[in-house]
Design a protein around this motif. Sequence first.
Motif, PDB file in Angstrom:
ATOM      1  N   PRO A  17      26.305 -11.866  15.715  1.00  0.00           N
ATOM      2  CA  PRO A  17      27.059 -12.946  16.361  1.00  0.00           C
ATOM      3  C   PRO A  17      27.717 -13.846  15.329  1.00  0.00           C
ATOM      4  O   PRO A  17      27.172 -14.071  14.240  1.00  0.00           O
ATOM      5  CB  PRO A  17      25.981 -13.709  17.143  1.00  0.00           C
ATOM      6  N   ILE A  18      28.879 -14.381  15.674  1.00  0.00           N
ATOM      7  CA  ILE A  18      29.525 -15.331  14.789  1.00  0.00           C
ATOM      8  C   ILE A  18      28.689 -16.604  14.713  1.00  0.00           C
ATOM      9  O   ILE A  18      28.503 -17.197  13.660  1.00  0.00           O
ATOM     10  CB  ILE A  18      30.956 -15.638  15.283  1.00  0.00           C
ATOM     11  N   ASP A  19      28.176 -17.015  15.866  1.00  0.00           N
ATOM     12  CA  ASP A  19      27.302 -18.184  15.934  1.00  0.00           C
ATOM     13  C   ASP A  19      26.037 -17.803  16.688  1.00  0.00           C
ATOM     14  O   ASP A  19      26.112 -17.291  17.807  1.00  0.00           O
ATOM     15  CB  ASP A  19      27.995 -19.347  16.655  1.00  0.00           C
ATOM     16  N   PHE A  20      24.887 -18.047  16.081  1.00  0.00           N
ATOM     17  CA  PHE A  20      23.619 -17.850  16.771  1.00  0.00           C
ATOM     18  C   PHE A  20      23.313 -19.114  17.572  1.00  0.00           C
ATOM     19  O   PHE A  20      23.346 -20.223  17.018  1.00  0.00           O
ATOM     20  CB  PHE A  20      22.487 -17.588  15.770  1.00  0.00           C
ATOM     21  N   THR A  21      23.047 -18.969  18.854  1.00  0.00           N
ATOM     22  CA  THR A  21      22.728 -20.115  19.693  1.00  0.00           C
ATOM     23  C   THR A  21      21.304 -20.007  20.201  1.00  0.00           C
ATOM     24  O   THR A  21      20.843 -18.914  20.557  1.00  0.00           O
ATOM     25  CB  THR A  21      23.705 -20.237  20.878  1.00  0.00           C
ATOM     26  N   ASN A  22      20.619 -21.119  20.235  1.00  0.00           N
ATOM     27  CA  ASN A  22      19.207 -21.119  20.598  1.00  0.00           C
ATOM     28  C   ASN A  22      18.973 -21.585  22.029  1.00  0.00           C
ATOM     29  O   ASN A  22      17.830 -21.818  22.428  1.00  0.00           O
ATOM     30  CB  ASN A  22      18.424 -22.027  19.636  1.00  0.00           C
ATOM     31  N   ASP A  23      20.065 -21.758  22.795  1.00  0.00           N
ATOM     32  CA  ASP A  23      19.909 -22.301  24.138  1.00  0.00           C
ATOM     33  C   ASP A  23      19.911 -21.238  25.228  1.00  0.00           C
ATOM     34  O   ASP A  23      20.106 -21.537  26.398  1.00  0.00           O
ATOM     35  CB  ASP A  23      20.994 -23.352  24.422  1.00  0.00           C
ATOM     36  N   VAL A  24      19.715 -19.969  24.851  1.00  0.00           N
ATOM     37  CA  VAL A  24      19.571 -18.885  25.831  1.00  0.00           C
ATOM     38  C   VAL A  24      18.381 -18.025  25.425  1.00  0.00           C
ATOM     39  O   VAL A  24      17.879 -18.120  24.305  1.00  0.00           O
ATOM     40  CB  VAL A  24      20.846 -18.000  25.907  1.00  0.00           C
ATOM     41  N   ASN A  25      17.928 -17.188  26.349  1.00  0.00           N
ATOM     42  CA  ASN A  25      16.864 -16.239  26.037  1.00  0.00           C
ATOM     43  C   ASN A  25      17.422 -15.116  25.168  1.00  0.00           C
ATOM     44  O   ASN A  25      18.467 -14.539  25.475  1.00  0.00           O
ATOM     45  CB  ASN A  25      16.283 -15.643  27.321  1.00  0.00           C
ATOM     46  N   TRP A  26      16.708 -14.799  24.105  1.00  0.00           N
ATOM     47  CA  TRP A  26      17.070 -13.689  23.225  1.00  0.00           C
ATOM     48  C   TRP A  26      16.006 -12.602  23.301  1.00  0.00           C
ATOM     49  O   TRP A  26      14.803 -12.907  23.335  1.00  0.00           O
ATOM     50  CB  TRP A  26      17.163 -14.154  21.771  1.00  0.00           C
ATOM     51  N   ILE A  27      16.442 -11.365  23.304  1.00  0.00           N
ATOM     52  CA  ILE A  27      15.555 -10.223  23.132  1.00  0.00           C
ATOM     53  C   ILE A  27      15.928  -9.552  21.814  1.00  0.00           C
ATOM     54  O   ILE A  27      17.096  -9.206  21.598  1.00  0.00           O
ATOM     55  CB  ILE A  27      15.669  -9.210  24.287  1.00  0.00           C
ATOM     56  N   GLY A  28      14.964  -9.389  20.935  1.00  0.00           N
ATOM     57  CA  GLY A  28      15.199  -8.710  19.676  1.00  0.00           C
ATOM     58  C   GLY A  28      14.799  -7.255  19.770  1.00  0.00           C
ATOM     59  O   GLY A  28      13.713  -6.938  20.257  1.00  0.00           O
ATOM     60  N   VAL A  29      15.676  -6.385  19.352  1.00  0.00           N
ATOM     61  CA  VAL A  29      15.418  -4.946  19.391  1.00  0.00           C
ATOM     62  C   VAL A  29      15.104  -4.467  17.982  1.00  0.00           C
ATOM     63  O   VAL A  29      15.943  -4.584  17.070  1.00  0.00           O
ATOM     64  CB  VAL A  29      16.629  -4.175  19.941  1.00  0.00           C
ATOM     65  N   ASP A  30      13.883  -3.973  17.777  1.00  0.00           N
ATOM     66  CA  ASP A  30      13.475  -3.464  16.475  1.00  0.00           C
ATOM     67  C   ASP A  30      13.796  -4.502  15.400  1.00  0.00           C
ATOM     68  O   ASP A  30      13.332  -5.645  15.487  1.00  0.00           O
ATOM     69  CB  ASP A  30      14.126  -2.110  16.205  1.00  0.00           C
ATOM     70  N   ARG A  31      14.600  -4.138  14.418  1.00  0.00           N
ATOM     71  CA  ARG A  31      14.884  -5.050  13.302  1.00  0.00           C
ATOM     72  C   ARG A  31      15.687  -6.271  13.737  1.00  0.00           C
ATOM     73  O   ARG A  31      15.732  -7.288  13.025  1.00  0.00           O
ATOM     74  CB  ARG A  31      15.606  -4.295  12.183  1.00  0.00           C
ATOM     75  N   GLY A  32      16.312  -6.190  14.886  1.00  0.00           N
ATOM     76  CA  GLY A  32      17.024  -7.347  15.409  1.00  0.00           C
ATOM     77  C   GLY A  32      16.110  -8.540  15.604  1.00  0.00           C
ATOM     78  O   GLY A  32      16.546  -9.695  15.503  1.00  0.00           O
ATOM     79  N   SER A  33      14.824  -8.292  15.887  1.00  0.00           N
ATOM     80  CA  SER A  33      13.851  -9.383  16.029  1.00  0.00           C
ATOM     81  C   SER A  33      13.712 -10.158  14.721  1.00  0.00           C
ATOM     82  O   SER A  33      13.674 -11.393  14.708  1.00  0.00           O
ATOM     83  CB  SER A  33      12.491  -8.821  16.444  1.00  0.00           C
ATOM     84  N   LEU A  34      13.649  -9.436  13.623  1.00  0.00           N
ATOM     85  CA  LEU A  34      13.520 -10.069  12.313  1.00  0.00           C
ATOM     86  C   LEU A  34      14.785 -10.849  11.966  1.00  0.00           C
ATOM     87  O   LEU A  34      14.718 -11.959  11.431  1.00  0.00           O
ATOM     88  CB  LEU A  34      13.238  -9.006  11.252  1.00  0.00           C
ATOM     89  N   THR A  35      15.939 -10.284  12.291  1.00  0.00           N
ATOM     90  CA  THR A  35      17.203 -10.970  12.033  1.00  0.00           C
ATOM     91  C   THR A  35      17.271 -12.289  12.790  1.00  0.00           C
ATOM     92  O   THR A  35      17.729 -13.310  12.252  1.00  0.00           O
ATOM     93  CB  THR A  35      18.394 -10.078  12.415  1.00  0.00           C
ATOM     94  N   LEU A  36      16.816 -12.292  14.038  1.00  0.00           N
ATOM     95  CA  LEU A  36      16.805 -13.536  14.809  1.00  0.00           C
ATOM     96  C   LEU A  36      15.919 -14.584  14.148  1.00  0.00           C
ATOM     97  O   LEU A  36      16.306 -15.756  14.022  1.00  0.00           O
ATOM     98  CB  LEU A  36      16.329 -13.259  16.239  1.00  0.00           C
ATOM     99  N   LEU A  37      14.739 -14.183  13.719  1.00  0.00           N
ATOM    100  CA  LEU A  37      13.840 -15.125  13.054  1.00  0.00           C
ATOM    101  C   LEU A  37      14.481 -15.689  11.795  1.00  0.00           C
ATOM    102  O   LEU A  37      14.340 -16.880  11.485  1.00  0.00           O
ATOM    103  CB  LEU A  37      12.516 -14.436  12.712  1.00  0.00           C
ATOM    104  N   GLU A  38      15.201 -14.855  11.074  1.00  0.00           N
ATOM    105  CA  GLU A  38      15.860 -15.304   9.843  1.00  0.00           C
ATOM    106  C   GLU A  38      16.971 -16.308  10.124  1.00  0.00           C
ATOM    107  O   GLU A  38      17.381 -17.053   9.236  1.00  0.00           O
ATOM    108  CB  GLU A  38      16.406 -14.100   9.082  1.00  0.00           C
ATOM    109  N   HIS A  39      17.470 -16.331  11.367  1.00  0.00           N
ATOM    110  CA  HIS A  39      18.511 -17.285  11.761  1.00  0.00           C
ATOM    111  C   HIS A  39      17.937 -18.427  12.593  1.00  0.00           C
ATOM    112  O   HIS A  39      18.672 -19.144  13.279  1.00  0.00           O
ATOM    113  CB  HIS A  39      19.624 -16.566  12.523  1.00  0.00           C
ATOM    114  N   GLY A  40      16.624 -18.592  12.545  1.00  0.00           N
ATOM    115  CA  GLY A  40      16.005 -19.731  13.197  1.00  0.00           C
ATOM    116  C   GLY A  40      15.792 -19.602  14.683  1.00  0.00           C
ATOM    117  O   GLY A  40      15.554 -20.595  15.374  1.00  0.00           O
ATOM    118  N   ILE A  41      15.871 -18.383  15.204  1.00  0.00           N
ATOM    119  CA  ILE A  41      15.685 -18.156  16.638  1.00  0.00           C
ATOM    120  C   ILE A  41      14.424 -17.335  16.861  1.00  0.00           C
ATOM    121  O   ILE A  41      14.260 -16.261  16.267  1.00  0.00           O
ATOM    122  CB  ILE A  41      16.898 -17.428  17.244  1.00  0.00           C
ATOM    123  N   ILE A  42      13.533 -17.840  17.718  1.00  0.00           N
ATOM    124  CA  ILE A  42      12.346 -17.079  18.090  1.00  0.00           C
ATOM    125  C   ILE A  42      12.649 -16.356  19.398  1.00  0.00           C
ATOM    126  O   ILE A  42      12.833 -16.993  20.447  1.00  0.00           O
ATOM    127  CB  ILE A  42      11.120 -17.994  18.264  1.00  0.00           C
TER     128      ILE A  42
END
Length: 218
Positions: A17-42
């Motif tokens: 994503p160009i901008d990671f937003t924390n105001d919606v539900n995110w599902i991380g797929v495999d390594r995508g979960s780690l990428t989200l954490l690295e961008h401050g999103i749980i």
Amino acid sequence: MKLVNILAGSPQLPDLPIDFTNDVNWIGVDRGSLTLLEHGIIPTLAVGDFDSMSEDELRRVKNRVGKIIQVDPVKDDTDTELALSQAFEKYHANFVNLYGISGGRLDHFLSNFLMVLKPRFNQYAQKIKMIDQQNIIRFFKPGHHQIQAVAGYKYLSFITLGAVQELTLPDEKYRLQDQIDPYPTAYVSNEFVQPTANFSFTSGTVAVIYSRDLKKEQ
């Protein structure tokens, strides 16, 4: 509207994503979960076989994410399909934005692109949007549709997925009238001439792709 964002496993910058937003539900797929954490999103959920992660990386995900579905690498569904199922069936999403769908690999891209044709997902086709930093892909079922131009995306393409009947583009730059395609066909590099565009067809599924050329670095 309940929106769920899914980040698949691609770590490639153009897929993110160009901008990671924390105001919606995110599902991380495999390594995508780690990428989200690295961008401050749980993420609300992490799903996959996690075979692309080291033990330490997987431990980091398990320590931070409240709900994890870990599956055997030998399975019928892809990790992304499992995530999409969860988004609609568990979290009752009204709309899903799907990021990280290729990582530069055509086989991964085609797997994700074509899964919308599977009956279990085709019922949700118009609720799925695939996004990277150069393209926005939407899917449509038969009927009359009106879409809006997106700033910065010059090109508009219509991809018939399978047999499509009576595809009509009445007010785009390049027009079609009652086009019948018995096989998949790509009508590419069309353009909006107004802020909105209309199209219609009577059978099949059509993918609409907004796209743009990325600026070259000087």
